[in-house]
Design an enzyme around this catalytic site. Structure first.
Site, PDB file in Angstrom:
ATOM      1  N   HIS A   1     -11.500  10.046   7.399  1.00 43.84           N
ATOM      2  CA  HIS A   1     -11.313   8.599   7.479  1.00 43.84           C
ATOM      3  C   HIS A   1     -10.810   8.120   8.834  1.00 43.84           C
ATOM      4  O   HIS A   1     -11.313   7.137   9.375  1.00 43.84           O
ATOM      5  CB  HIS A   1     -10.314   8.208   6.381  1.00 43.84           C
ATOM      6  CG  HIS A   1     -10.098   6.741   6.236  1.00 43.84           C
ATOM      7  ND1 HIS A   1     -11.128   5.858   5.975  1.00 43.84           N
ATOM      8  CD2 HIS A   1      -8.966   5.984   6.302  1.00 43.84           C
ATOM      9  CE1 HIS A   1     -10.635   4.627   5.885  1.00 43.84           C
ATOM     10  NE2 HIS A   1      -9.339   4.676   6.092  1.00 43.84           N
TER      11      HIS A   1
ATOM     12  N   HIS B   1      -9.120  10.338   3.567  1.00 41.54           N
ATOM     13  CA  HIS B   1      -8.764   9.331   2.559  1.00 41.54           C
ATOM     14  C   HIS B   1      -9.036   9.926   1.188  1.00 41.54           C
ATOM     15  O   HIS B   1     -10.088  10.519   0.970  1.00 41.54           O
ATOM     16  CB  HIS B   1      -9.598   8.065   2.773  1.00 41.54           C
ATOM     17  CG  HIS B   1      -8.978   6.867   2.120  1.00 41.54           C
ATOM     18  ND1 HIS B   1      -8.925   6.726   0.759  1.00 41.54           N
ATOM     19  CD2 HIS B   1      -8.370   5.777   2.638  1.00 41.54           C
ATOM     20  CE1 HIS B   1      -8.310   5.590   0.462  1.00 41.54           C
ATOM     21  NE2 HIS B   1      -7.960   4.991   1.590  1.00 41.54           N
TER      22      HIS B   1
ATOM     23  N   GLU C   1       0.848  -1.189   0.000  1.00 40.27           N
ATOM     24  CA  GLU C   1       0.000   0.000   0.000  1.00 40.27           C
ATOM     25  C   GLU C   1       0.882   1.237   0.000  1.00 40.27           C
ATOM     26  O   GLU C   1       2.089   1.146   0.257  1.00 40.27           O
ATOM     27  CB  GLU C   1      -0.925   0.009   1.228  1.00 40.27           C
ATOM     28  CG  GLU C   1      -2.048  -1.016   1.111  1.00 40.27           C
ATOM     29  CD  GLU C   1      -3.061  -0.951   2.245  1.00 40.27           C
ATOM     30  OE1 GLU C   1      -4.200  -1.335   2.019  1.00 40.27           O
ATOM     31  OE2 GLU C   1      -2.702  -0.524   3.355  1.00 40.27           O
TER      32      GLU C   1
ATOM     33  N   ARG D   1      -1.095   8.736   9.650  1.00 36.29           N
ATOM     34  CA  ARG D   1      -1.013   7.274   9.814  1.00 36.29           C
ATOM     35  C   ARG D   1      -0.570   6.598   8.521  1.00 36.29           C
ATOM     36  O   ARG D   1      -1.088   6.901   7.443  1.00 36.29           O
ATOM     37  CB  ARG D   1      -2.390   6.736  10.214  1.00 36.29           C
ATOM     38  CG  ARG D   1      -2.470   5.235  10.243  1.00 36.29           C
ATOM     39  CD  ARG D   1      -3.865   4.785  10.598  1.00 36.29           C
ATOM     40  NE  ARG D   1      -4.817   5.051   9.547  1.00 36.29           N
ATOM     41  CZ  ARG D   1      -5.497   4.107   8.875  1.00 36.29           C
ATOM     42  NH1 ARG D   1      -5.326   2.839   9.171  1.00 36.29           N
ATOM     43  NH2 ARG D   1      -6.353   4.440   7.945  1.00 36.29           N
TER      44      ARG D   1
ATOM     45  N   ARG E   1      -1.235   9.462   2.152  1.00 39.90           N
ATOM     46  CA  ARG E   1      -2.631   9.874   1.920  1.00 39.90           C
ATOM     47  C   ARG E   1      -2.845  11.378   1.896  1.00 39.90           C
ATOM     48  O   ARG E   1      -3.641  11.873   1.105  1.00 39.90           O
ATOM     49  CB  ARG E   1      -3.508   9.300   3.032  1.00 39.90           C
ATOM     50  CG  ARG E   1      -3.798   7.865   2.793  1.00 39.90           C
ATOM     51  CD  ARG E   1      -4.649   7.287   3.858  1.00 39.90           C
ATOM     52  NE  ARG E   1      -4.706   5.870   3.577  1.00 39.90           N
ATOM     53  CZ  ARG E   1      -5.209   4.966   4.378  1.00 39.90           C
ATOM     54  NH1 ARG E   1      -5.727   5.328   5.528  1.00 39.90           N
ATOM     55  NH2 ARG E   1      -5.229   3.716   4.048  1.00 39.90           N
TER      56      ARG E   1
HETATM   57  C1  FAD Z   1     -13.911   2.125   5.588  1.00 39.62           C
HETATM   58  C2  FAD Z   1     -12.713   1.920   6.468  1.00 39.62           C
HETATM   59  C3  FAD Z   1     -11.641   1.170   6.030  1.00 39.62           C
HETATM   60  C4  FAD Z   1     -10.528   0.957   6.832  1.00 39.62           C
HETATM   61  N1  FAD Z   1      -9.513   0.170   6.390  1.00 39.62           N
HETATM   62  C5  FAD Z   1      -8.469  -0.108   7.227  1.00 39.62           C
HETATM   63  C6  FAD Z   1      -7.465  -1.037   6.850  1.00 39.62           C
HETATM   64  O1  FAD Z   1      -7.517  -1.619   5.775  1.00 39.62           O
HETATM   65  N2  FAD Z   1      -6.450  -1.261   7.720  1.00 39.62           N
HETATM   66  C7  FAD Z   1      -6.355  -0.636   8.932  1.00 39.62           C
HETATM   67  O2  FAD Z   1      -5.399  -0.876   9.690  1.00 39.62           O
HETATM   68  N3  FAD Z   1      -7.320   0.231   9.318  1.00 39.62           N
HETATM   69  C8  FAD Z   1      -8.364   0.497   8.509  1.00 39.62           C
HETATM   70  N4  FAD Z   1      -9.342   1.371   8.915  1.00 39.62           N
HETATM   71  C9  FAD Z   1      -9.263   1.931  10.260  1.00 39.62           C
HETATM   72  C10 FAD Z   1      -9.644   0.849  11.255  1.00 39.62           C
HETATM   73  O3  FAD Z   1     -10.690   0.070  10.736  1.00 39.62           O
HETATM   74  C11 FAD Z   1     -10.085   1.434  12.578  1.00 39.62           C
HETATM   75  O4  FAD Z   1      -9.141   2.362  13.030  1.00 39.62           O
HETATM   76  C12 FAD Z   1     -10.231   0.358  13.626  1.00 39.62           C
HETATM   77  O5  FAD Z   1     -11.097  -0.643  13.153  1.00 39.62           O
HETATM   78  C13 FAD Z   1     -10.753   0.954  14.907  1.00 39.62           C
HETATM   79  O6  FAD Z   1     -11.062  -0.095  15.777  1.00 39.62           O
HETATM   80  P1  FAD Z   1     -11.626   0.264  17.210  1.00 39.62           P
HETATM   81  O7  FAD Z   1     -11.925  -1.033  17.872  1.00 39.62           O
HETATM   82  O8  FAD Z   1     -10.718   1.217  17.871  1.00 39.62           O
HETATM   83  O9  FAD Z   1     -12.979   1.070  16.905  1.00 39.62           O
HETATM   84  P2  FAD Z   1     -14.328   0.601  16.197  1.00 39.62           P
HETATM   85  O10 FAD Z   1     -14.123  -0.585  15.363  1.00 39.62           O
HETATM   86  O11 FAD Z   1     -14.908   1.796  15.548  1.00 39.62           O
HETATM   87  O12 FAD Z   1     -15.248   0.210  17.433  1.00 39.62           O
HETATM   88  C14 FAD Z   1     -15.705   1.194  18.347  1.00 39.62           C
HETATM   89  C15 FAD Z   1     -16.777   0.577  19.199  1.00 39.62           C
HETATM   90  O13 FAD Z   1     -17.113   1.442  20.285  1.00 39.62           O
HETATM   91  C16 FAD Z   1     -18.526   1.534  20.412  1.00 39.62           C
HETATM   92  N5  FAD Z   1     -18.820   2.813  21.084  1.00 39.62           N
HETATM   93  C17 FAD Z   1     -18.498   4.059  20.663  1.00 39.62           C
HETATM   94  N6  FAD Z   1     -18.909   4.967  21.584  1.00 39.62           N
HETATM   95  C18 FAD Z   1     -19.481   4.273  22.599  1.00 39.62           C
HETATM   96  C19 FAD Z   1     -20.105   4.640  23.825  1.00 39.62           C
HETATM   97  N7  FAD Z   1     -20.235   5.923  24.214  1.00 39.62           N
HETATM   98  N8  FAD Z   1     -20.602   3.665  24.626  1.00 39.62           N
HETATM   99  C20 FAD Z   1     -20.510   2.352  24.256  1.00 39.62           C
HETATM  100  N9  FAD Z   1     -19.945   1.949  23.090  1.00 39.62           N
HETATM  101  C21 FAD Z   1     -19.434   2.899  22.282  1.00 39.62           C
HETATM  102  C22 FAD Z   1     -19.011   1.424  18.991  1.00 39.62           C
HETATM  103  O14 FAD Z   1     -20.370   1.096  18.917  1.00 39.62           O
HETATM  104  C23 FAD Z   1     -18.093   0.319  18.462  1.00 39.62           C
HETATM  105  O15 FAD Z   1     -18.566  -0.942  18.838  1.00 39.62           O
HETATM  106  C24 FAD Z   1     -10.470   1.579   8.116  1.00 39.62           C
HETATM  107  C25 FAD Z   1     -11.544   2.342   8.562  1.00 39.62           C
HETATM  108  C26 FAD Z   1     -12.666   2.507   7.751  1.00 39.62           C
HETATM  109  C27 FAD Z   1     -13.816   3.325   8.260  1.00 39.62           C
END
Ligand code: FAD
Length: 517
Positions: free
Chosen positions: A337, A230, A113, A372, A276
């Site tokens: 993003h 993005h 990438e 990032r 990016r």
């Molecule tokens: C379209 C897209 C493509 C991506 N592609 C990549 C990739 O290829 N590689 C990579 O490394 N990263 C990628 N990313 C970034 C990566 O997916 C995210 O940074 C990562 O998944 C975040 O994980 P997380 O567990 O921190 O948050 P999330 O997966 O967003 O989970 C957050 C959780 O917290 C919960 N929550 C939020 N607020 C509260 C609250 N007040 N009370 C209770 N629950 C709450 C939500 O409901 C959710 O369940 C991408 C992101 C997107 C949007």
């Protein structure tokens, strides 16, 4: 309700919440609070994959060098060293848990990438990496009797007594009542804040709640001016932006303007494979030059089989909207993003409040700096979740993160006289997109800051989820704007027309701490 005391409370059920829960259950009881259903998160939309320096010709040092270069002088070298050295072991853990990474010739398949110097991105289901990880981890979480899951519980406050985090207040949105839960290990895993912007690849849950909760509780919040936009989100009329993964450019996809001309070589020698922020700004510049709201990503020169097997989700999504991407170019434009900043942690995910940890997109471990590197975020989650659980068991005092920083004691009052206060999500999103988005200036930031300050001072008590989220978004928006105003330079994802160059004096972090907590 039964027991309200747990060894660990985890807020959120993306990769950070689920993976941490699976590790924590080995040492104690676990409660997961999540504001939607278990599978609502950013994680399941991740397409490109997860970075680990495990291929031939790759090494932790090379991965370190690429990450540091993308971070534009603001990565924490210790955090990056940890990420790149521990990545290989965390991949082995995911494989043990059953994540079905794609293989080629009997080995895990790796792709390249932008801004990675070698192929080092593992993927699953072609471009369905996040979904495969989420499904695998949530299955394991659901089958553990040591993990209690509470869906539709929105965490509203971290309870802090005598400087120590000891519980969480949460709003049960299915019945409209509040509950309190106790624990001496509270882990914020609430994800990012893309929904603050009109155009974003993030789903509806990404409202920055964890930042707002932590700020109100007195935790340090840092690097909020660094939002990654993005360059390539689909622009179909009436359809929310859908990500066209970086890996599409990695496999040879080319960016063309509305006249069909390839333009990225005009902006940087790395062309489509530049970081990016550079591709996003080049795209905006070309859209302005051609007076269009879009450019195109062209994969029509790639073999049909490569497209359909490497990018089945993107291929199917576009086909469902009437476009066969093996024959026609995909209309795209930049979209918000990823949030590089967040709740400031050390190398063990600890915040400045004892008992409060943060991991995933809500945290700022220092890995990403001002920008990032693609596919480092899923890996960051795994590496630092593991370290949180190691530390939470022992609770030995650990060294604070060392970095050059300016601490700001809170949000400044701004003159809000005469500004109407229609608390409408759509207005906030447009304001953030137009005035605090890809290209910023003092004048625009001040205007947006004044509007949000006025809203902030008139917010009432929230009694439903959308209003809670709006209140959190106003606070988080103010932190982003304030940080962007303070940083009088351009660096990484933060670009100001009035200070278009980086300034070595700004090789430091802006940290906010609510002195009224
Ligand atoms: C379209 C897209 C493509 C991506 N592609 C990549 C990739 O290829 N590689 C990579 O490394 N990263 C990628 N990313 C970034 C990566 O997916 C995210 O940074 C990562 O998944 C975040 O994980 P997380 O567990 O921190 O948050 P999330 O997966 O967003 O989970 C957050 C959780 O917290 C919960 N929550 C939020 N607020 C509260 C609250 N007040 N009370 C209770 N629950 C709450 C939500 O409901 C959710 O369940 C991408 C992101 C997107 C949007």
């Amino acid at each position: 309700m039964g027991n309200k005391e747990f060894d660990f409370i985890i807020i959120g059920s993306g990769i950070a919440g689920l993976y941490t829960a699976l590790l924590a259950k080995e040492t104690g009881t676990v409660l997961i609070l999540t504001k939607g259903s278990l599978d609502e998160c950013n994680t399941k939309y991740a397409q490109g994959g997860i970075a680990a320096p495990i291929g031939h010709g790759d090494s932790p040092q090379l991965h370190y060098d690429d990450t540091m270069a993308a971070g534009a002088g603001l990565c924490d070298p210790e955090a990056v060293r940890i990420l790149t050295e521990e990545a290989g072991d965390r991949i082995a853990d995911l494989i043990d848990l059953g994540v079905p990474f794609d293989t080629q010739f009997g080995a895990v398949a790796l792709t390249r990438e932008a801004a990675h110097s070698v192929p080092r991105i593992l993927h699953a289901g072609g471009d369905a990496t996040g979904e495969r990880i989420e499904v695998t981890l949530s299955r394991a979480v659901r089958s553990s009797h040591r993990i209690t899951i509470m869906e539709h519980f929105l965490a509203t406050d971290i309870i802090v007594r005598d400087g120590v985090a000891c519980g969480v207040r949460a709003f049960d949105s299915s019945v409209g009542s509040w509950e309190e839960f106790k624990s001496s290990n509270i882990i914020l895993a609430t994800g990012g804040a893309g929904r603050l912007f009109k155009l974003t690849t993030n789903p509806e849950i990404a409202t920055g709640d964890g930042i707002a909760l932590a700020y109100r509780a007195g935790a340090e919040i840092t690097d909020m001016e660094f939002i990654q936009f993005h360059p390539t989100a689909v622009r179909f009329p009436g359809v929310p932006p859908f990500l066209i993964s970086e890996a599409v450019r990695g496999e040879g996809g080319l960016l063309r303007d509305v006249e069909g001309r390839r333009f990225m070589p005009d902006y940087t020698p790395d062309a489509e494979l530049a970081p990016r922020d550079i591709v996003a700004r080049g795209t905006v510049a070309q859209m302005r030059k051609t007076e269009s709201d879009r450019v195109f990503i062209d994969v029509t020169h790639l073999p049909r089989k490569t497209i359909t097997t490497r990018f089945p989700t993107i291929y199917r999504f576009c086909l469902d909207h009437g476009l066969d991407i093996t024959k026609g170019m995909i209309p795209v434009a930049p979209a918000a993003h990823y949030m590089m900043g967040g709740v400031r942690t050390n190398a063990y995910g600890e915040t400045n409040i004892e008992g409060l940890f943060a991991c995933g997109e809500v945290a700022c471990t220092g890995v990403h700096g001002a920008n990032r590197l693609a596919s480092n975020s899923l890996m960051e989650v795994l590496v630092f979740s593991k370290r949180i659980i190691e530390r939470a068991g022992g609770r030995a005092p650990s060294p604070p993160r060392k970095s050059n920083m300016d601490i700001h004691s809170g949000l400044k009052a701004r003159d809000s006289r005469g500004i109407a206060t229609p608390l409408r999500l759509a207005i906030l999103q447009s304001l953030m997109w137009d005035d605090a988005g890809i290209i910023r200036s003092k004048e625009k930031l001040e205007e947006a800051g004044a509007v949000l300050a006025a809203w902030h001072s008139t917010l009432g008590t929230a009694t439903d989820r959308p209003y809670y989220e709006l209140c959190n978004m106003v606070l988080v928006g103010r932190l982003m704007i304030e940080a962007a105003l303070i940083r009088e330079e351009s660096r990484g994802a933060h670009f100001r027309t009035d200070f278009p160059e980086p300034n070595p004096a700004w090789e430091k972090h802006i940290v906010f701490k609510n002195t009224n907590a």
